[in-house]
Design an enzyme around this catalytic site. Structure first.
Site, PDB file in Angstrom:
ATOM      1  N   PRO A   1       0.063  -7.719 -27.581  1.00 51.51           N
ATOM      2  CA  PRO A   1       1.355  -7.188 -27.118  1.00 51.51           C
ATOM      3  C   PRO A   1       2.004  -7.991 -25.991  1.00 51.51           C
ATOM      4  CG  PRO A   1      -0.336  -5.478 -27.119  1.00 51.51           C
ATOM      5  CD  PRO A   1      -1.027  -6.770 -27.358  1.00 51.51           C
ATOM      6  N   PHE A   2       1.204  -8.783 -25.261  1.00 51.70           N
ATOM      7  CA  PHE A   2       1.754  -9.499 -24.107  1.00 51.70           C
ATOM      8  C   PHE A   2       1.501 -10.996 -24.214  1.00 51.70           C
ATOM      9  CE2 PHE A   2       0.851  -5.128 -22.881  1.00 51.70           C
ATOM     10  CZ  PHE A   2       2.103  -4.735 -22.443  1.00 51.70           C
ATOM     11  N   SER A   3       1.679 -11.493 -25.426  1.00 54.82           N
ATOM     12  CA  SER A   3       1.544 -12.915 -25.713  1.00 54.82           C
ATOM     13  C   SER A   3       2.618 -13.699 -24.949  1.00 54.82           C
ATOM     14  CB  SER A   3       1.705 -13.129 -27.212  1.00 54.82           C
ATOM     15  OG  SER A   3       1.772 -14.490 -27.533  1.00 54.82           O
TER      16      SER A   3
ATOM     17  N   GLU B   1      -3.084  -6.930 -22.178  1.00 50.08           N
ATOM     18  CA  GLU B   1      -3.062  -5.936 -21.098  1.00 50.08           C
ATOM     19  C   GLU B   1      -1.763  -5.953 -20.287  1.00 50.08           C
ATOM     20  OE1 GLU B   1      -5.813  -4.514 -17.274  1.00 50.08           O
ATOM     21  OE2 GLU B   1      -6.499  -6.114 -18.594  1.00 50.08           O
TER      22      GLU B   1
ATOM     23  N   LYS C   1     -10.553  -1.611 -19.602  1.00 51.31           N
ATOM     24  CA  LYS C   1     -11.970  -1.755 -19.273  1.00 51.31           C
ATOM     25  C   LYS C   1     -12.753  -1.113 -20.410  1.00 51.31           C
ATOM     26  CE  LYS C   1     -13.094  -4.181 -15.805  1.00 51.31           C
ATOM     27  NZ  LYS C   1     -12.396  -5.309 -16.405  1.00 51.31           N
TER      28      LYS C   1
END
Length: 426
Positions: free
Chosen positions: A210-212, A228, A244
């Site tokens: 999602p955070f490429s 993340e 985690k």
């Protein structure tokens, strides 16, 4: 800056746009890969060429960035905060050599912005039509990852050295100095002659997240497959989603379901997550309206192509007396990459790790003109200095009183697997 919307009729338009962007010294491409939640705001966005630049490797980064943003209000800003800014926030020192040469903090205001959705692109530029045509005319290069048969990847830790550092951390936990710590190790290659864009595109194919992020400043590159979210703001709500708890993907749906169930019920993984949720909640109170910090969702399993992860969501209503940059400073660096208590854990990481994290464990993302922002945690990430041909990536894992050295070491290798595969080493 003018705006125009174009319908996209070719499947490789985004790839063409990225190839076209390589002529500029500043490039930031953020790609969500179809992962959406209630806090998602963009599918993909490409910012190129700097109207203005903020860069610092010294004390006062947050205060100077505050001044920079004040001078450029209501604009898009893209950039990163490196992990070593912890030394400015707390009385900490990092003694390991800086082999990559990234600044501690870097942001730019783009001259051109492309915002992608399913079948169209919005182009913000002085001449959107010219940008559109230039991208259409771009010829895609061949996707050669390297010009060498194989990169030689080395580790700063031998397995024995990792076990020794692990043992030291465990002894500090037994003494009560800390109760969780994220021990990281560096993998690196020298004389690495890679094609950064091709490597990023392969990484995003191997491990879509999602955070490429693909971030270029001159000859330095951040190639990230981060799953993340560090911190986002949507209107007056701030959101942090620490990870985690990690487990491998199964060979088939049945094995996958079994692994998910085991992860959900693993006492050690649950304890790790709960400790970091408490840490993040505590950090967020410094920027929140009283009584608004809440762990909305705990211990949710999110499945990615390479791994399953335990993710929790903590939200609060931001105190409007606190600036956005101050709010980021109040929770930085990401608690999932430090341990708890936070300062003690960071001191021990500086003592027992044997490499500088630099940009790794920091955060990259954007500030939007409407006041929102979104930043990831820089993990599962290749850092590359093209001038010196030094390539680096770190992996880490949380150590608690119940942790097992062999399992934690193997988790580090699991987290490195997508990068190893991308670089053609497996």
């Amino acid at each position: 800056m003018a705006t125009a919307i174009f319908e996209i009729h070719i499947a490789d338009f985004e790839h063409k746009a990225l190839a076209w962007a390589q002529q500029f010294e500043q490039v930031c491409y953020l790609q969500s890969n179809g992962y959406n939640d209630e806090y998602s705001a963009i599918e993909a966005i490409l910012a190129v060429d700097a109207e203005a630049i903020f860069e610092i490797t010294d004390k006062g980064a947050f205060a100077h960035l505050e001044n920079f943003r004040t001078k450029h209000p209501d604009t898009w800003m893209f950039g990163f905060f490196g992990y070593d800014l912890k030394n400015e926030i707390e009385n900490l020192v990092t003694s390991f050599p800086d082999r990559l040469g990234f600044p501690d903090c870097y942001f730019f205001i783009p001259k051109t912005l492309l915002k992608f959705s399913k079948s169209r692109v919005e182009i913000y530029a002085e001449n959107p039509q010219a940008i559109w045509q230039a991208i259409l005319d771009t010829v895609l290069p061949t996707k050669e990852i390297t010009e060498e048969p194989q990169l030689k990847i080395h580790s700063r830790f031998s397995k024995e050295e990792y076990f020794a550092a692990f043992g030291h951390m465990r002894s500090h936990i037994h003494r009560g100095d800390i109760y969780e710590v994220n021990l990281c190790q560096e993998f690196y290659a020298e004389q690495a002659n890679i094609n950064p864009l091709a490597v990023y595109q392969k990484l995003n194919e191997v491990s879509p997240t999602p955070f490429s992020t693909y971030f270029k400043i001159n000859d330095k590159y951040i190639l990230s497959a981060s799953p993340e979210r560090f911190l986002a703001k949507r209107h007056s709500t701030m959101i942090s989603q620490p990870i985690k708890g990690t487990a491998p993907r199964g060979r088939d749906p049945h094995e996958d379901a079994e692994i998910i169930q085991q992860l959900r019920n693993n006492p050690k993984e649950i304890a790790e997550n709960v400790m970091i949720v408490d840490l993040v909640r505590n950090d967020m109170t410094r920027s929140a309206e009283p009584g608004t910090v809440a762990a909305e969702r705990k211990l949710e399993v999110h499945s990615f192509k390479q791994v399953h992860q335990l993710i929790s969501t903590i939200t609060c209503r931001k105190d409007n007396r606190i600036s956005d940059i101050e709010a980021i400073k109040n929770i930085f660096p990401p608690g999932s990459m430090t341990g708890a208590p936070k300062i003690s854990a960071m001191k021990l990481c500086d003592q027992y790790e044997n490499s500088r994290r630099g940009v790794y464990s920091g955060t990259v993302g954007y500030f939007a003109p409407d006041g929102d922002f979104d930043f990831n945690v820089i993990i599962r990430t290749i850092l590359y200095n093209q001038h010196t041909q030094y390539l680096s990536f770190h992996t880490g894992g949380a150590i608690t009183i119940d942790a097992d050295a062999e399992k934690e070491y193997n988790e580090c290798l699991l987290k490195a697997s997508a990068i190893i595969k991308t670089l053609g080493l497996s």
